[in-house]
Design an enzyme around this catalytic site. Sequence first.
Site, mmCIF file in Angstrom:
data_model
loop_
_atom_site.group_PDB
_atom_site.id
_atom_site.type_symbol
_atom_site.label_atom_id
_atom_site.label_comp_id
_atom_site.label_asym_id
_atom_site.label_seq_id
_atom_site.Cartn_x
_atom_site.Cartn_y
_atom_site.Cartn_z
ATOM 1 C CB CYS A 259 -15.803 24.751 48.332
ATOM 2 S SG CYS A 259 -14.303 25.016 49.340
ATOM 3 C CG LEU B 234 0.879 20.715 43.601
ATOM 4 C CD1 LEU B 234 1.853 20.530 42.206
ATOM 5 C CD2 LEU B 234 1.648 20.412 44.892
ATOM 6 C CB CYS C 219 -11.982 23.067 55.758
ATOM 7 S SG CYS C 219 -10.264 22.241 55.291
ATOM 8 C CG ASN D 182 -14.569 30.841 41.943
ATOM 9 O OD1 ASN D 182 -14.869 31.587 40.966
ATOM 10 N ND2 ASN D 182 -15.122 29.728 42.192
ATOM 11 N N GLY E 81 -14.281 21.193 53.199
ATOM 12 C CA GLY E 81 -13.470 20.125 53.846
ATOM 13 C C GLY E 81 -12.585 19.343 53.011
ATOM 14 C CB CYS F 278 -18.644 19.339 43.605
ATOM 15 S SG CYS F 278 -17.481 20.333 44.815
ATOM 16 C CB CYS G 268 -6.734 27.056 51.437
ATOM 17 S SG CYS G 268 -6.045 25.200 51.285
HETATM 18 S S1 SF4 Z 1 -9.381 24.646 49.651
HETATM 19 FE FE1 SF4 Z 1 -10.113 22.689 50.670
HETATM 20 S S2 SF4 Z 1 -8.561 21.961 51.910
HETATM 21 FE FE2 SF4 Z 1 -8.217 24.403 51.597
HETATM 22 S S3 SF4 Z 1 -9.373 25.243 53.069
HETATM 23 FE FE3 SF4 Z 1 -10.832 25.153 51.351
HETATM 24 S S4 SF4 Z 1 -12.028 23.201 51.744
HETATM 25 FE FE4 SF4 Z 1 -10.212 23.317 53.106
#
Ligand code: SF4
Length: 355
Positions: A343, A225, A118, A300, A169, A111, A122
Site C-alpha cells: 500500500c 502484528l 496514514c 514488499n 490508511g 482492496c 509503520c
Molecule cells: S501499514 Fe497500514 S497502518 Fe501502517 S502505515 Fe501503512 S497504511 Fe498505515
Amino acid sequence: MSRALHDLSFAALEGELVADGLRPAHARALWRAIHRDGTGDLAGRPDFLPPLRRWVGERMGVEGGFCAELPAVHSETASSDGLTRKFLLRLDDGQTVETVLMGYPGRYTACVSTQAGCAMGCVFCATGQMGFVRHLRAGEIVAQVLHCRGVLRAGGADGLRNLVLMGMGEPLHNYDAVMAALEIITDRRGINLGPGRVTISTVGVVPGILRLAEEQRPYGLAVSLHGATEEERSALVPASRRWPLAELIAACRAYGLRTGRSIFFEWTLIAGQNDSAATAGRLAALLEGIDAHINLIPLNPTGNYSGQAASAEAVRAFQRVLQDAGFPATVRQRRGIDVAAGCGQLRAEREPARE
Ligand code: SF4
C-alpha cells in the site's frame, strides 16, 4: 458545493427525497441506479418516473445539490500475469488514493483505501512514510468498490466477491466513515457484498477493536502484528507505543469472546528482524488461546526502508513452528509485486512531488 450521493445511507437518501416531495419508491430507484448499476449518469434513465427525473434535473450537479460521479483514474498498472490491477484514483480535492483489484479463479477481491496517507507510520510502509493527509468520506470508500466492480463489468466479468480494507490508511482511525461505507456496500438493494466477505485490517487500534466487538459488527478482522515482544513490535509499528502489545492482545481476546469470530493476524516477514524460528515460538505463545489464523507476508520492499524480504527457507521454518503449535498459518503471495502492490507504493512512485 454539492454533496456526494455516495455518502448517504439508504435512509438518508430516502429522507432527502421525501423532504423534496418524492416517495420512498423513487429513493429505491435512485439507490439501485447508483449502487446496483453503479452509474453516475442519472439523466434520462428510463426506469425513473417523471418526478424523479425532474428531481435529477433540478438537484444534480447544481450548487447546493448533489453529485454522483466516480473518481477519475489518475493512473493504472497491472501485474505481468494480469491478475492484479492497481488504480490511483483522484478525489474531488485532488488527493489520490490507491485501489487494488486482485483476481483469483472465478472471483475478485477489491482492496480499498480509507485515508489519504496514514498517521500510523509503520516503518516498512510507503503510505506510513507519507504521513497523514486526511480521512476519506464514506462515499469515497464506496466509490472505490463501485470503480472495481465497473472495471470488472466493462471486461465482461462480475465476480467481485471480497473486500479488504487494507489499502492506504488505518480503517479504525476513521471508524465512523468506514462503518457508514460498509453499511452501504453490504446493503442488499445495492452493491450487496456479504458482510462476511469484508475484512477490516488494523495495525492495532485498541479502542476500535473493542468498539467493533461491542457493536457486534459482522465483518472479519485482521490485526497486523509484525512483532511478538513490545520492543520488536514498536521498532516496526510506532502505534504500538500508544496501544502496547499486551493491551492489543487483551483486546483481541475480548473481541474473540464477544463475537465468537476468529482473527487473522498479519505478519510481515523481514529478513533478520522478525523471521527467526524463536520469534515464531514467541508469537505462538502470545496468541495461545485465541482463535487465530496467521498470514505470513514476505516484505514488499519500499524506497525508504532498507529491510529485505525473509528468505523462502526462513518463511517455511516460521510457518512450521506456528503450525506445530496448532495455528493455521498461510504464506500470502506478494500479489503483483511488479505493480508496487504494497500500500502507498503506487502513489509514492507516481506522485513523489506530493510527499
Ligand atoms: S501499514 Fe497500514 S497502518 Fe501502517 S502505515 Fe501503512 S497504511 Fe498505515
